[in-house]
Design a protein around this motif. Structure first.
Motif, PDB file in Angstrom:
ATOM      1  N   PRO B  28      -0.813  44.138   2.458  1.00  0.00           N
ATOM      2  CA  PRO B  28      -0.975  44.895   1.216  1.00  0.00           C
ATOM      3  C   PRO B  28       0.241  44.787   0.297  1.00  0.00           C
ATOM      4  O   PRO B  28       1.359  44.626   0.780  1.00  0.00           O
ATOM      5  N   GLU B  58       3.336  38.680   4.963  1.00  0.00           N
ATOM      6  CA  GLU B  58       2.768  37.605   4.139  1.00  0.00           C
ATOM      7  C   GLU B  58       2.941  36.237   4.785  1.00  0.00           C
ATOM      8  O   GLU B  58       2.141  35.328   4.555  1.00  0.00           O
ATOM      9  N   LYS B  80       1.482  40.268  -3.089  1.00  0.00           N
ATOM     10  CA  LYS B  80       2.193  40.517  -4.329  1.00  0.00           C
ATOM     11  C   LYS B  80       3.273  39.462  -4.479  1.00  0.00           C
ATOM     12  O   LYS B  80       3.615  38.770  -3.509  1.00  0.00           O
ATOM     13  N   VAL B  82       6.554  39.352  -4.603  1.00  0.00           N
ATOM     14  CA  VAL B  82       7.672  39.285  -3.646  1.00  0.00           C
ATOM     15  C   VAL B  82       7.200  38.899  -2.250  1.00  0.00           C
ATOM     16  O   VAL B  82       7.990  38.420  -1.433  1.00  0.00           O
ATOM     17  N   VAL B  86       8.484  36.033   1.150  1.00  0.00           N
ATOM     18  CA  VAL B  86       8.391  36.142   2.607  1.00  0.00           C
ATOM     19  C   VAL B  86       7.596  34.963   3.163  1.00  0.00           C
ATOM     20  O   VAL B  86       7.913  34.419   4.206  1.00  0.00           O
ATOM     21  N   GLN B 117      10.144  45.743  -7.077  1.00  0.00           N
ATOM     22  CA  GLN B 117      11.591  45.693  -7.200  1.00  0.00           C
ATOM     23  C   GLN B 117      12.054  44.682  -8.243  1.00  0.00           C
ATOM     24  O   GLN B 117      13.193  44.691  -8.648  1.00  0.00           O
ATOM     25  N   HIS B 358       7.532  62.621   5.605  1.00  0.00           N
ATOM     26  CA  HIS B 358       8.789  62.021   5.136  1.00  0.00           C
ATOM     27  C   HIS B 358       9.703  63.106   4.554  1.00  0.00           C
ATOM     28  O   HIS B 358      10.909  63.089   4.757  1.00  0.00           O
ATOM     29  N   THR B 427       6.435  48.817   7.329  1.00  0.00           N
ATOM     30  CA  THR B 427       7.564  47.974   6.944  1.00  0.00           C
ATOM     31  C   THR B 427       8.290  47.472   8.198  1.00  0.00           C
ATOM     32  O   THR B 427       8.763  46.338   8.244  1.00  0.00           O
ATOM     33  N   ASN B 453       4.120  57.391   9.646  1.00  0.00           N
ATOM     34  CA  ASN B 453       2.982  58.199   9.186  1.00  0.00           C
ATOM     35  C   ASN B 453       1.661  57.520   9.571  1.00  0.00           C
ATOM     36  O   ASN B 453       0.598  57.858   9.071  1.00  0.00           O
ATOM     37  N   GLY B 457       1.224  53.677   3.618  1.00  0.00           N
ATOM     38  CA  GLY B 457       0.935  54.738   2.651  1.00  0.00           C
ATOM     39  C   GLY B 457       1.046  54.326   1.197  1.00  0.00           C
ATOM     40  O   GLY B 457       0.119  54.537   0.409  1.00  0.00           O
ATOM     41  N   MET B 458       2.155  53.740   0.843  1.00  0.00           N
ATOM     42  CA  MET B 458       2.449  53.447  -0.558  1.00  0.00           C
ATOM     43  C   MET B 458       1.343  52.657  -1.246  1.00  0.00           C
ATOM     44  O   MET B 458       1.052  52.864  -2.419  1.00  0.00           O
ATOM     45  N   THR B 459       0.716  51.750  -0.515  1.00  0.00           N
ATOM     46  CA  THR B 459      -0.288  50.887  -1.132  1.00  0.00           C
ATOM     47  C   THR B 459      -1.700  51.461  -0.985  1.00  0.00           C
ATOM     48  O   THR B 459      -2.672  50.775  -1.278  1.00  0.00           O
TER      49      THR B 459
HETATM   50  C1  LIG Z   1       7.294  41.628   0.766  1.00  0.00           C
HETATM   51  C2  LIG Z   1       6.587  42.841   0.355  1.00  0.00           C
HETATM   52  N1  LIG Z   1       5.312  43.011   0.726  1.00  0.00           N
HETATM   53  C3  LIG Z   1       4.630  44.112   0.339  1.00  0.00           C
HETATM   54  C4  LIG Z   1       5.226  45.053  -0.436  1.00  0.00           C
HETATM   55  C5  LIG Z   1       4.430  46.227  -0.895  1.00  0.00           C
HETATM   56  N2  LIG Z   1       4.732  47.451  -0.191  1.00  0.00           N
HETATM   57  C6  LIG Z   1       5.659  48.299  -0.636  1.00  0.00           C
HETATM   58  S1  LIG Z   1       5.757  49.633   0.298  1.00  0.00           S
HETATM   59  C7  LIG Z   1       4.550  49.117   1.319  1.00  0.00           C
HETATM   60  C8  LIG Z   1       4.011  49.957   2.427  1.00  0.00           C
HETATM   61  C9  LIG Z   1       4.953  50.472   3.325  1.00  0.00           C
HETATM   62  O1  LIG Z   1       4.280  51.166   4.352  1.00  0.00           O
HETATM   63  P1  LIG Z   1       5.107  51.967   5.398  1.00  0.00           P
HETATM   64  O2  LIG Z   1       6.322  51.211   5.751  1.00  0.00           O
HETATM   65  O3  LIG Z   1       4.235  52.363   6.523  1.00  0.00           O
HETATM   66  O4  LIG Z   1       5.605  53.245   4.574  1.00  0.00           O
HETATM   67  P2  LIG Z   1       4.748  54.403   3.866  1.00  0.00           P
HETATM   68  O5  LIG Z   1       4.509  53.973   2.460  1.00  0.00           O
HETATM   69  O6  LIG Z   1       3.503  54.609   4.661  1.00  0.00           O
HETATM   70  O7  LIG Z   1       5.646  55.576   3.888  1.00  0.00           O
HETATM   71  C10 LIG Z   1       4.097  47.899   0.931  1.00  0.00           C
HETATM   72  C11 LIG Z   1       3.036  47.207   1.603  1.00  0.00           C
HETATM   73  C12 LIG Z   1       6.571  44.835  -0.814  1.00  0.00           C
HETATM   74  N3  LIG Z   1       7.230  45.675  -1.607  1.00  0.00           N
HETATM   75  N4  LIG Z   1       7.215  43.736  -0.415  1.00  0.00           N
END
Ligand SMILES: Cc1ncc(C[n+]2csc(CCOP(=O)(O)OP(=O)(O)O)c2C)c(N)n1
Lengths: 185, 539
Positions: B28, B58, B80, B82, B86, B117, B358, B427, B453, B457-459
Motif C-alpha cells: 500500500p 515494493e 507509490k 517512493v 525500494v 515525504q 499510538h 513498516t 495496531n 493504518g495510514m493507508t
Molecule cells: C516505501 C514506502 N512505501 C509505502 C509508503 C506508504 N505508507 C506510509 S505509512 C504506511 C503504513 C504504515 O503502517 P504501519 O507501519 O502499520 O503504521 P500505522 O499507520 O498502522 O500506524 C504506508 C504503507 C511509504 N511512505 N513508503
C-alpha cells in the motif's frame, strides 16, 4: 465539497456522482485520500457538465457551489467560489484543534461571504431519528443549486444505501427531503 | 456495456483485469493503494483466480511480478513513487533481463506531497532503466493505455512503467470498458539464460537494450499516444505532458486552434514530433507535473537553441502540483479568483483518532523520556508519525520505511544513549527487520518500540504482514527473550507501561517492546462487518 476527515463528504460526492451517471452527464470528481483523512481538512472537487470536462480540479473562482459539512471548512475554499456562487453549509463546528475560532465569528464570516445557506444539519437529522444522516440533509439543502432533477438525487440515494436495507434508504430519503424543505427553495 | 464511474486507480485495475492479468502485486501507498484494493474486491478477479495478495514491500512485489512474467503470464505491480526506490534494484535489472509475460509497473507520484515525504518524478526511472513510460491524461485513457502497455511489454519484451499522479489516481470519471482478453497460459522463456544476469550475459543484453530504447521513440503504438496539434500562427508552442494537457485545455478551450501543441502521453519522445513543434514556434512552454524533465532535455546543457519557458525560468513554479491557475499565468492569461481565505480560518492538521493506541504509547514514552531529554526518538512512516505534532512533540525523524531502527543504531554508535526507535508493525515487516538484525548482531544499546495496531493504518487499514508474528520474528532474528516485552497502550496501563519502558531504556543493550492494541478504525470496521454478516445469516 468540504469537511473534516472522517465526516464523510465523499458520500455526498458519490451520491451526486450516481445521479450524474443516470442523467448521462460528464463528471469529474477529485478527492483526497491518505494523510489528511485522519481528522485533517478534506475537500473534493466535483464537476458536472453536458460536455467534456478537462481539468479534474476546479479553477480558482470557478466553483458555482461550496457544499460543506463544517462551517469553518466552507470558508477555506472561498478562493474557488465564483462571484455569484453559493455556499451551503452545516452550522455545527467540528472542534478538534485547540485554536478553533469563536463559532459566532465563523458564522458572521459566512454571512459576509455572500449567498450563504447555513443550517443545523445534525439537529435536523437528529429530529428525524437518524443522527448520522446530516450529510444527506446538506445534500438536500444544496439540491436546488445542482442542475439535475431532484428525483435523480432520490434515485441515487436509493442506490447508495440499498445494500444497507430499506430502513436506511427511507431515513436518508427523509433527510434529503428535510434538507430541501429547510431552505424553502 | 454501461460506463463505470472509476477513480484513475480503479480504471487501471479494471483495465488490467480486462487485459488478461494473472497476478497483481503491491504494497500500500497513497495514491496507489486503490489499484490493489479494487482488484481484491473484484468478483471478476475472484472468478478468474487472479493472484492479489499484498506483498511485504515494493521490492518483493516487483520480484514476484517478474517471476509471474518469467512464467509467461501477465503481471502488474503498483506502488507509490517512493516505493519505486525500494523496488529499484529489481526494476532496473528487470529491464536488462527483459520479460516474458507482459509486465506493467505502476508508479503513482505525489506532486505537492499531499501524503508523501518528497515529490520525486518516476519518469526519470523509466529513462534510467531504459524502458517505455506511459502517462495517461484521464481515466478513460488510463483504462485504454493499460491494454497497450501489456501488448508493448510483450512486443519489446520489456517492463512498461505506467506513471500517474495523485490527481488522476484519486479523481473519478466515467470509463467505457472493452472486450475481455484471456489470460496467457504458462510458458517458460525461450532462452533459458534470459534471466541470468551474469556479467557476460548482462553485457550482451544491456547493449541490446540500449538499441531497443532508441527504437521506442518511433514505435507507432507507443508514439501514437503523443499528439501534435498544429495551430495557427507562431508565438508560444506548448509541450503538455500527461494531465497538464487538461489544465491547458481548461484555459484555452475553444481557442486551442490558435496554439501549436504537443500533447505527450508516452516516453521516450519522438524527436521528429518535438522538432516539428519547435519549428513552428518562436518559443516553447513546457508544462509537466513533477520535475522539469522534458524541459531540461529541451534546454540541453547549453540552453541556447530553443527559447524554453517552464519551471526552470520561473514561468511555472519550480515545485508543486500544476493546476488551472498556474497554467493560466504561464500562458499570460488572466485567471479568476474568488475571495481570500478569511484570516480566522485555522490550519487543521491530521491527528490521532480518539482511542488510538499510538497516542497512549506516546503519553507514556513522553513522561519516561522527559528525564533523558529531547532529540532521542527516531521514528518512521505511518499514523504513529503524528507523534511529531503537539501535544507530544516526540518524534525526531521520519525519513524512509525502516530508517527508525537503523538511524537509532547509528546514533547509538555515535554515543547517544538512550536512543529509541518507534516503528509501526507494517513498516517493521516492510523494511525494519533487516535493520533489527544489524542491531542484534552488535547488541546495539537501543530500545525498539513496535507500535503494533495490527493493520496498515495510514493507508486505510490494509492487512499487515506482521499480525500475530512479531514475537516469533523478533526471537527468530535473535532478540534476547529477556528484553522482548509486550505492553498494551491503554490509559489504565499508563504507570505499568512507563515502568516497562523505563527499565528497558536503562538496559545497555538491545531491547524490543511490542506495544499492541488494535487500530480503532480497523476494530470498528471489523465490528460492523461482523454485525452485517450476522444480519445476513439471520435473514
Ligand atoms: C516505501 C514506502 N512505501 C509505502 C509508503 C506508504 N505508507 C506510509 S505509512 C504506511 C503504513 C504504515 O503502517 P504501519 O507501519 O502499520 O503504521 P500505522 O499507520 O498502522 O500506524 C504506508 C504503507 C511509504 N511512505 N513508503
Amino acid at each position: 465539497m468540504a469537511g473534516v476527515g472522517g465526516q464523510g463528504i465523499l458520500s455526498i460526492a458519490a451520491t451526486i456522482g450516481l445521479a450524474a451517471v443516470e442523467q448521462n452527464l460528464f463528471l469529474k470528481q477529485a478527492e483526497v485520500h491518505g494523510m489528511s483523512q485522519r481528522g485533517g481538512d478534506v475537500q473534493s472537487h466535483l464537476r458536472l457538465s453536458d460536455r467534456e470536462i478537462w481539468s479534474d480540479l476546479i479553477p480558482h473562482g470557478g466553483a458555482d457551489l461550496i457544499i460543506s459539512v463544517e462551517p469553518m471548512e466552507a470558508l477555506r475554499y472561498l478562493p474557488w467560489l465564483s462571484s455569484g456562487g453559493w455556499i451551503v453549509t452545516s452550522s455545527v463546528p467540528y472542534v478538534n484543534i485547540p485554536d478553533y475560532p469563536e463559532a459566532g465569528k465563523v458564522l458572521a464570516e459566512l454571512d459576509r461571504a455572500g449567498n450563504t445557506i447555513v443550517l443545523d444539519a445534525d439537529g435536523i437529522a437528529r429530529d428525524l431519528g437518524s443522527a448520522r444522516s446530516g450529510n444527506m440533509v446538506i445534500l438536500g439543502a444544496a439540491s436546488s443549486f445542482i442542475s439535475m432533477p431532484f428525483t435523480s438525487l432520490e434515485n441515487a440515494v436509493r442506490k447508495m444505501f440499498s445494500r444497507k436495507g430499506e430502513e436506511v434508504v427511507a431515513v436518508n430519503l427523509k433527510a434529503l427531503h428535510a434538507g430541501r424543505d429547510a431552505t424553502g427553495r | 456495456m454501461q460506463k463505470l464511474l472509476l477513480l484513475g486507480d480503479e480504471a487501471i485495475a479494471q483495465a488490467a483485469l480486462d487485459a488478461g492479468l494473472s497476478g497483481m502485486y503491491a504494497y500500500p501507498g497513497t495514491p496507489s493503494t486503490e489499484i490493489m484494493e479494487y482488484i481484491q474486491a473484484s468478483q471478476q478477479a475472484a472468478s478468474d483466480s487472479v493472484h492479489r495478495e499484498w506483498s511485504s514491500n515494493e521490492k518483493t512485489a516487483m520480484e514476484a511480478a517478474l517471476g509471474m512474467s518469467y512464467a509467461g503470464k501477465r503481471a502488474m505491480v503498483a506502488m507509490k513513487h517512493v516505493g519505486l526506490n525500494v523496488a529499484a534494484d529489481a526494476f532496473i535489472n528487470s529491464a536488462v533481463t527483459g520479460v516474458n509475460g507482459g509486465l506493467v509497473v505502476v508508479a503513482a507520484d505525489d506532486p505537492s506531497m499531499h501524503s508523501s515525504q518528497n515529490e520525486q518524478d518516476s519518469r526519470f526511472y523509466g529513462k534510467f532503466a531504459l524502458v517505455p513510460v506511459m502517462e495517461p491524461r484521464n481515466q478513460q485513457e488510463a483504462y485504454d493505455m493499460i491494454f497497450d502497455a501489456f501488448a508493448l511489454s510483450e512486443k519489446f519484451r520489456l517492463p512498461v512503467l505506467f506513471r500517474i499522479t495523485t490527481r488522476l489516481a484519486h479523481s473519478r470519471s466515467a470509463v467505457a470498458r472493452r472486450e475481455k482478453t484471456m489470460q496467457n497460459t504458462l510458458s517458460l522463456p525461450g532462452n533459458p539464460r534470459q534471466f541470468v544476469l551474469l556479467p557476460a550475459i548482462a553485457r550482451k543484453q544491456y547493449r541490446a537494450l540500449t538499441g531497443i530504447y532508441e527504437t521506442l521513440r518511433t514505435d507507432s503504438v507507443l508514439d501514437g499516444h503523443n499528439r501534435l496539434l498544429e495551430g495557427k500562427g507562431r508565438g508560444t508552442g506548448i509541450i503538455a505532458c500527461g494531465i497538464a494537457f487538461n489544465y491547458l485545455m481548461e484555459n484555452i478551450g475553444d481557442n486551442y486552434g490558435d496554439y501549436n501543441i504537443l500533447s505527450v502521453g508516452t516516453y521516450p519522445l519522438n524527436r521528429d514530433k518535438v522538432a516539428a513543434l519547435v519549428g513552428r514556434c518562436d518559443r516553447v512552454l513546457v508544462l509537466e507535473d513533477g520535475y522539469p524533465m522534458i524541459e531540461e532535455h529541451l534546454r540541453g546543457l547549453l540552453d541556447r537553441d530553443v527559447t524554453v519557458l517552464g519551471r526552470l525560468d520561473g514561468t511555472v513554479p519550480r515545485d508543486g502540483e500544476l493546476n488551472p491557475a498556474i497554467v493560466a499565468s504561464a500562458l499570460g492569461l488572466k485567471s479568476t479568483c474568488g475571495r481570500d481565505v478569511p484570516s480566522l480560518v485555522r490550519q487543521r492538521p491530521p491527528s490521532f483518532c480518539k482511542g488510538c493506541g499510538h497516542a497512549d504509547l506516546y503519553s507514556a514514552l513522553a513522561e519516561v523520556m522527559a528525564e533523558a531529554g529531547p532529540g532521542r526518538v527516531f521514528s518512521d512512516i505511518g499514523c504513529y508519525t503524528l507523534g511529531a505534532l503537539p501535544p507530544y512533540n516526540m518524534v525526531n525523524s521520519c525519513v524512509d520505511m525502516g530508517a527508525s531502527v537503523t538511524m537509532a543504531v547509528g546514533a547509538a554508535d555515535a554515543g547517544l544513549f538512550p536512543a529509541v526507535a518507534v516503528i509501526g508493525d507494517s513498516t517493521f515487516t516492510h523494511s525494519g527487520m533487516t535493520g533489527l538484525l544489524d542491531a542484534v548482531l552488535k547488541d546495539s544499546p537501543i530500545t525498539l518500540i513496535i507500535s503494533d495496531n495490527s493493520t496498515t493504518g495510514m493507508t486505510g487499514g490494509q492487512k499487515s504482514q506482521a499480525t500475530d508474528r512479531l514475537e516469533s520474528i523478533c526471537l527468530g532474528i535473535g532478540v534476547d527473550p529477556a528484553h522482548l516485552k509486550v505492553i498494551v497502550p491503554l490509559r489504565k496501563n499508563h504507570e505499568e507501561n512507563k515502568s516497562v519502558i523505563g527499565a528497558e531504556l536503562k538496559h545497555n543493550g538491545l531491547s524490543v517492546i511490542l506495544a499492541r492494541r488494535e487500530c480503532i478504525q480497523t476494530a470498528s470496521r471489523n465490528k460492523k462487518a461482523e454485525a452485517a454478516e450476522k444480519n445476513k445469516s439471520g435473514e
